[in-house]
Structures are given as C-alpha cells and as structure tokens.
Write an enzyme that holds these catalytic residues in place. Structure first.
Site, PDB file in Angstrom:
ATOM      1  CG  HIS A   1      -1.873  -1.090   1.284  1.00 23.06           C
ATOM      2  ND1 HIS A   1      -3.074  -1.045   0.603  1.00 23.06           N
ATOM      3  CD2 HIS A   1      -1.842  -2.293   1.912  1.00 23.06           C
ATOM      4  CE1 HIS A   1      -3.737  -2.168   0.814  1.00 23.06           C
ATOM      5  NE2 HIS A   1      -3.013  -2.946   1.607  1.00 23.06           N
TER       6      HIS A   1
ATOM      7  CB  CYS B   1      -2.388   3.770  -3.731  1.00 24.61           C
ATOM      8  SG  CYS B   1      -3.573   2.422  -3.867  1.00 24.61           S
TER       9      CYS B   1
END
EC number: 3.4.22.34
Length: 475
Positions: A158, A200
């Site tokens: 992430h 991301c």
C-alpha cells in the site's frame, strides 16, 4: 447498511558469465558481447502483513523465483517480507504461495532475510546502503555492491501521497528514500539501478524530487494521485482457485513479471517492458479500473536489455524479445478496497458458522467505522482551519507535475503525528490523506493550530486499539 457500504467500496555475480557456452549460442550477429555486467543485486520488499494482503508477499516471492531462474545468486538478493502468509491458518495450501490462478508455488526457497518485526524502514535503508552496522535483526545481509554492479529494487504494498507502507511503523517517506538513493550514489556503490514500485500514488514518491543524474531509472504502478490495483481476486476474471478468499497479485506487479517470464531478456529492453506493462496496467489504454504507469530518473537506461537487471533464463532462449500476447484486460480492485473484498468473502463463506460470521461482521463494521472516522475527521479539520468555503480546495489541491508533494517533509511528519495523537492511527487506508496533511504544511498552518483543530475534530472518539500507543506512529 454495513453490507451496502462494503459492496459500494468494493550474486548475481552472474558476471564473468560461467554460462558462456549458451551465451555464445544465442548471441545474434548484430548484438555486442557483454560478458562484463558486474554483479547483479536485488532488494525485494513486501511492505504489508495479514492474509488480506496476500498479494504483496506473493508478488515478492514470485520476483525472487524469476531472478533465481535468471542466474542472480541467492546471496545477492535481499528479501523483506513479514512471512505470515504461507502458514497462515486461512491459507488453503499450507506452505504454498501462488501469484497466478494456475501458477506454481513461489514460496519454496525464498530466504528469510528480514521478516516479522525486522521489516522496517531503518533496515531497508541500511540494506540498500550496505551498512551492516545499522541493521537490527534479520540475516544481516546487505547490498555490498561495487561501482560496476547493477541493482534492482522491487517494492509491493500500500502507499499514499509521499509514503510507502511498512508492516511496522513508521511509513517510508519519499524524501528519506530519495536521500538514501543519493547517499548510495555518492558512495560509488553501483553502476546503474532500476526500481519498480507497486503502490497507490506511487508516482508521488519521485515526482519533483527524483534527480536525473543518479544513474537510477524508476517505474511506478500509478501516477502521483491515483490508486494501483489488485488482481486475480475472488469473483473476478480471471479468478483465483475457488478455495482462495483473497487477491493473488497486483496488476502492475504481475504485468512486469509475466512479461519477463515470456520474453528473451537478452533481447527485450527496459523500454519495451515499460511499454508492455503500461498498456496492461492501464487495462488496454482505457484507464477504466487501471492506472498510469510512470517513469522517473535517468530514462537513458531504458535502452538497455533487461537481463542486466533480471538475469537470463536459458529456457527463454527461443522466446521473442517483445510481443503483446499477455492478457490485455483484467478485472481488478483498488488496493484500499481489497481489504474489504477479503473480509466480505470471509463473511459470505461463513454461512454455516454463525459465531464466526458474527465476528467477521463486527470486523467489517469496525473497519468501515474507522475509515469513515478518518475521512470525516480530515474534512472537519479542513473546515476548522480554512472555513467551509475553502476547505476542500485546499486539502485536495494537486500540485503541478514536476513539483513535490510538500516543500517541508519534516512538517508533514509533524502534522501526521499530531493527527494520529488525537484521531487515531491512519492505517493502510488512511495513507490516502497524506496529500491533505502536505497541503496543510504548504499553506503555512502552524503545528499549534493543527493541534487545536485535531482536538476539536476528534475529541471523544474512541479508536480502540488503533492508537499510536499500540500501532506506532506513521511518522
């Protein structure tokens, strides 16, 4: 209501090649002989933990197997992964990790260099710099490279604007990571380096702060303001085997690895792989549930052959240097919703276990509740600082391409700590709000003013275990 929310959210010393026998066979007449490639090194990082994040460790294990097949030596590959997936009680194939629905086990043989509590930013930086004295725990293996060596770094996890996740706090901050790369360059510790980042907003790690003169080339799964995506997920096409409740891979990651496995890397260039991965990660240039693969740093490196970094598997000698045969369109889920997809799958498959089903529903409820709290708190803090008319435009402002996320990275860390002290841990979901904190810094708000706003916005909220005293600060 909860269900509705979920559905909506939903050594290498490969050098001096001992392989000259077959090298000479596959060398094309027009290609120069390059027996002196130095030593190939690699750092592979899975920055998450928990079975719902299966895909990140699967990506990293797959990358390890690819490099080993290419002749990169185990002693020259450093692996960071929490190592809580292969023998997790939820894993339907104990001791096995797969990265493709019909893929082989990629876990066997992967070294346990840095696992569990040893997967930290500090250890990552020390490993890249080759500084054994700064390593805490783990195998002690570092990148002890020389000026003629090449380094490949792959990170999967992430991320958020300006940060990459780690299973142990704090996050990896962009400027800290870039500073490490600058130090490695200043030490003369490599000839060239290639970095692939799956996360991301991963473009924000390099946007506006990555120099072009470090002999480092970078590609990222997304630009500075968009999600990256998980794939091979339950209920999607192509699906994982029926017994799996979590995504097996990430779109950008499986794209580059499946590309490397199906081409002759002595003939495919870095640029050709970038083009192939960019197309597949964009979902055939539609960007409908896809992202913009970006490149940063020294793009002259793109003319080089991939084997200089990934090695060369003799089994691919008759493979083409490049083609478009990989599956162009994939069903995906954005990284932040993959956690909810996993929990929802667990819930749906617990029909005959009422106690378990109730427990999972409670987990979903708490997860959604904390997400809503984080989103609402950040928005309210913006209103308190700037007024209802300007709040949204300030917090969500995206700077022009070529500018960094924030001018003062120390301020960014300070604002994150203030927020977490009063409002609870950001978690892997809350990383999305790093741009808002960066804009608070860019607008000149003082730490004292931020503290007052956080107290007002979050006073009385009980985050349970999601406080820095339990999870550690993200900065």
């Amino acid at each position: 209501m909860v269900m509705m929310l979920v559905m909506l959210s939903l050594h290498g010393t490969a050098a001096r090649l001992n392989r000259r026998e077959w090298d000479s066979v596959i060398q094309l007449p027009t290609e120069p002989v390059d027996d002196e490639v130095g030593t190939r090194w690699a750092v592979l990082v899975a920055g998450s933990n928990g079975y719902g994040n299966y895909r990140h460790q699967a990506d990293v294990c797959h990358a390890y197997q690819l490099l080993i097949k290419g002749g990169v030596k185990e002693e020259n590959i450093v692996v960071f992964m929490y190592d809580d997936i292969a023998y997790n009680a939820m894993n339907p194939r104990p001791g096995v990790i797969i990265n493709h629905p019909q893929g082989p086990d990629v876990y066997a043989g992967v070294p346990k260099d840095y696992t569990g509590e040893d997967v930290t930013p500090e250890n990552l930086y020390a490993v890249i710099l080759g500084d054994k004295s700064k390593v805490k725990g783990g195998s002690g293996k570092v990148i002890n490279s020389n000026p003629e060596d090449r380094i490949f770094i792959f990170y999967s996890d992430h991320g958020g604007p300006g940060v990459l996740g780690m299973p142990n706090a704090p996050f990896v901050y962009a400027m800290d990571f870039i500073d490490v790369l600058k130090k490695k360059h200043a030490s003369g510790g490599y000839k060239e380096m290639v970095i692939y980042i799956e996360a991301c907003e991963s473009g924000s790690i390099f946007e506006g702060i990555m120099p072009k003169d470090l002999n480092i080339y970078v590609t990222t799964a997304s630009n500075a303001q968009e999600n990256s995506f998980g794939t091979y997920c339950p209920g999607m096409n192509p699906p994982p085997p029926e017994e799996y409740v979590t995504c097996l891979g990430d779109l950008y990651s499986v794209s580059w690895m499946e590309d490397s496995e199906t081409h002759n890397l002595k003939r495919e260039t870095v640029q050709q792989q970038y083009q192939s991965v960019r197309k597949r990660t964009s979902n055939s240039n539609s960007y409908r549930f896809g992202s913009h693969v970006m490149q940063y740093g020294d793009t002259n490196i793109t003319a080089e052959k991939l084997y200089l970094y990934h090695g060369f598997d003799p089994a691919t000698v008759n493979f083409p240097p490049h083609n478009g045969n990989l599956e162009a369109k994939m069903e995906v889920v954005n990284q932040r919703d993959a956690e909810l997809l996993f929990m929802w799958q667990m819930y749906q498959r617990s029909n005959h276990q009422p106690e378990k089903k109730t427990h999972i529903l409670e987990q979903i409820t708490e997860t959604v509740k904390h997400r809503n709290h984080l989103d609402g708190s950040v928005e309210l803090i913006g209103v308190l600082l700037y007024g209802p008319g300007k709040s949204s435009s300030v917090l969500h402002s995206v700077r022009a391409p070529g500018l960094p996320l924030v001018d003062d990275w120390t301020c960014l860390k300070s604002m994150v700590r203030v927020f977490e002290t009063h409002c609870g841990s950001l978690t892997q979901y809350g990383m999305k709000h790093m741009r808002a904190f960066g804009n608070v810094c860019n607008s000149g708000v003082s730490k004292a003013s931020m503290e007052e706003a956080c107290k007002a916005a979050c006073g009385g909220y009980d985050a349970g275990l999601l406080y820095p005293s339990n999870t550690g600060y993200s900065a």
